[in-house]
Structure formats: C-alpha cells, structure tokens
Design a protein around this motif. Structure first.
Motif, PDB file in Angstrom:
ATOM      1  N   ALA A   1       0.852  -1.192   0.000  1.00 18.05           N
ATOM      2  CA  ALA A   1       0.000   0.000   0.000  1.00 18.05           C
ATOM      3  C   ALA A   1       0.890   1.244   0.000  1.00 18.05           C
ATOM      4  O   ALA A   1       2.088   1.177   0.263  1.00 18.05           O
ATOM      5  N   SER A   2       0.316   2.372  -0.274  1.00 16.79           N
ATOM      6  CA  SER A   2       1.051   3.630  -0.274  1.00 16.79           C
ATOM      7  C   SER A   2       1.725   3.840   1.077  1.00 16.79           C
ATOM      8  O   SER A   2       1.109   3.632   2.127  1.00 16.79           O
ATOM      9  N   HIS A   3       2.989   4.198   1.077  1.00 16.01           N
ATOM     10  CA  HIS A   3       3.805   4.486   2.262  1.00 16.01           C
ATOM     11  C   HIS A   3       4.051   3.255   3.135  1.00 16.01           C
ATOM     12  O   HIS A   3       4.508   3.396   4.264  1.00 16.01           O
ATOM     13  N   GLU A   4       3.769   2.073   2.658  1.00 15.05           N
ATOM     14  CA  GLU A   4       3.970   0.857   3.444  1.00 15.05           C
ATOM     15  C   GLU A   4       5.351   0.271   3.163  1.00 15.05           C
ATOM     16  O   GLU A   4       5.829   0.270   2.029  1.00 15.05           O
ATOM     17  N   ILE A   5       5.995  -0.217   4.190  1.00 15.76           N
ATOM     18  CA  ILE A   5       7.242  -0.955   4.058  1.00 15.76           C
ATOM     19  C   ILE A   5       6.929  -2.404   4.376  1.00 15.76           C
ATOM     20  O   ILE A   5       6.403  -2.710   5.449  1.00 15.76           O
ATOM     21  N   VAL A   6       7.218  -3.287   3.446  1.00 13.83           N
ATOM     22  CA  VAL A   6       6.939  -4.710   3.629  1.00 13.83           C
ATOM     23  C   VAL A   6       8.228  -5.409   4.032  1.00 13.83           C
ATOM     24  O   VAL A   6       9.235  -5.298   3.346  1.00 13.83           O
ATOM     25  N   ASP A   7       8.202  -6.101   5.144  1.00 13.51           N
ATOM     26  CA  ASP A   7       9.359  -6.847   5.636  1.00 13.51           C
ATOM     27  C   ASP A   7       8.996  -8.324   5.609  1.00 13.51           C
ATOM     28  O   ASP A   7       7.933  -8.716   6.096  1.00 13.51           O
ATOM     29  N   THR A   8       9.852  -9.146   5.026  1.00  9.62           N
ATOM     30  CA  THR A   8       9.540 -10.562   4.924  1.00  9.62           C
ATOM     31  C   THR A   8      10.796 -11.399   5.102  1.00  9.62           C
ATOM     32  O   THR A   8      11.905 -10.904   4.932  1.00  9.62           O
ATOM     33  N   ALA A   9      10.613 -12.634   5.457  1.00  9.76           N
ATOM     34  CA  ALA A   9      11.699 -13.618   5.518  1.00  9.76           C
ATOM     35  C   ALA A   9      11.340 -14.721   4.529  1.00  9.76           C
ATOM     36  O   ALA A   9      10.196 -15.182   4.488  1.00  9.76           O
TER      37      ALA A   9
END
Length: 100
Positions: A12-20
C-alpha cells in the motif's frame, strides 16, 4: 541443488513490507551463462532468446545480458531440449531516412 520460493506482494502507499524467505528444494533445472566476445571479454546487452526445440516458432523467454555478459533462464523442464539464440547488434547501423 536448486532452491526456490515464489510469492506475491502488493504494498500500500507508504507501506514498508518486511519478509523472511524460506527456500525449498526445486528439482527443475535452470540455464545460466556468460556471453563473451572473441577476445574473452563479457558482452553487455546481447539479446538472448530461448526456444523449445519442438516448438521453434515461439520463444519461451527473451532477455538482454547484464553489464558482465551474464544471463539466466529458469526454471526449465527436465529432459526438454532447448535452442538458445544469441544476438548482439553491431555498432555499424545506418538509420533510414523517411522520404517525403
């Protein structure tokens, strides 16, 4: 041994996605390589097309080599015969002028 994982992400706008990422075994083969010229120097921006040998009319993949001449296709089908074509445009190209 090949390892792979695939997923989709729709931030989404302005979202930072962190994943492993957890890789799992993948038996499918891949083709990687480097295009070099006659003196052994890497060839950047060579155009490579990949065809199944039993369906030569339609490429199943196409890409340009990176600045080090490297390329990669995959995953591929085990036991399938592939035809690889490599093309590098010459610097001696003449632009056609429009007549009017």
């Amino acid at each position: 041994m090949n390892l792979s994982h695939s997923f989709y992400v729709k931030p989404a706008s302005h979202e930072i996605v962190d994943t492993a990422i957890s890789l799992s075994l993948d038996a499918r083969p891949a083709l990687t390589g480097t295009v070099v010229d006659t003196s052994g120097k890497p060839v950047a921006e060579a155009f490579i097309t990949l065809y199944r040998a039993d369906a030569p009319a339609a490429p199943i993949g196409a890409l340009y080599t990176d600045e080090l001449g490297r390329f990669a296709f995959g995953p591929l089908e085990p036991g399938q015969l592939y035809h690889v074509k490599v093309f590098k445009r010459s610097a001696d190209i003449r632009a056609l002028e429009q007549g009017g």
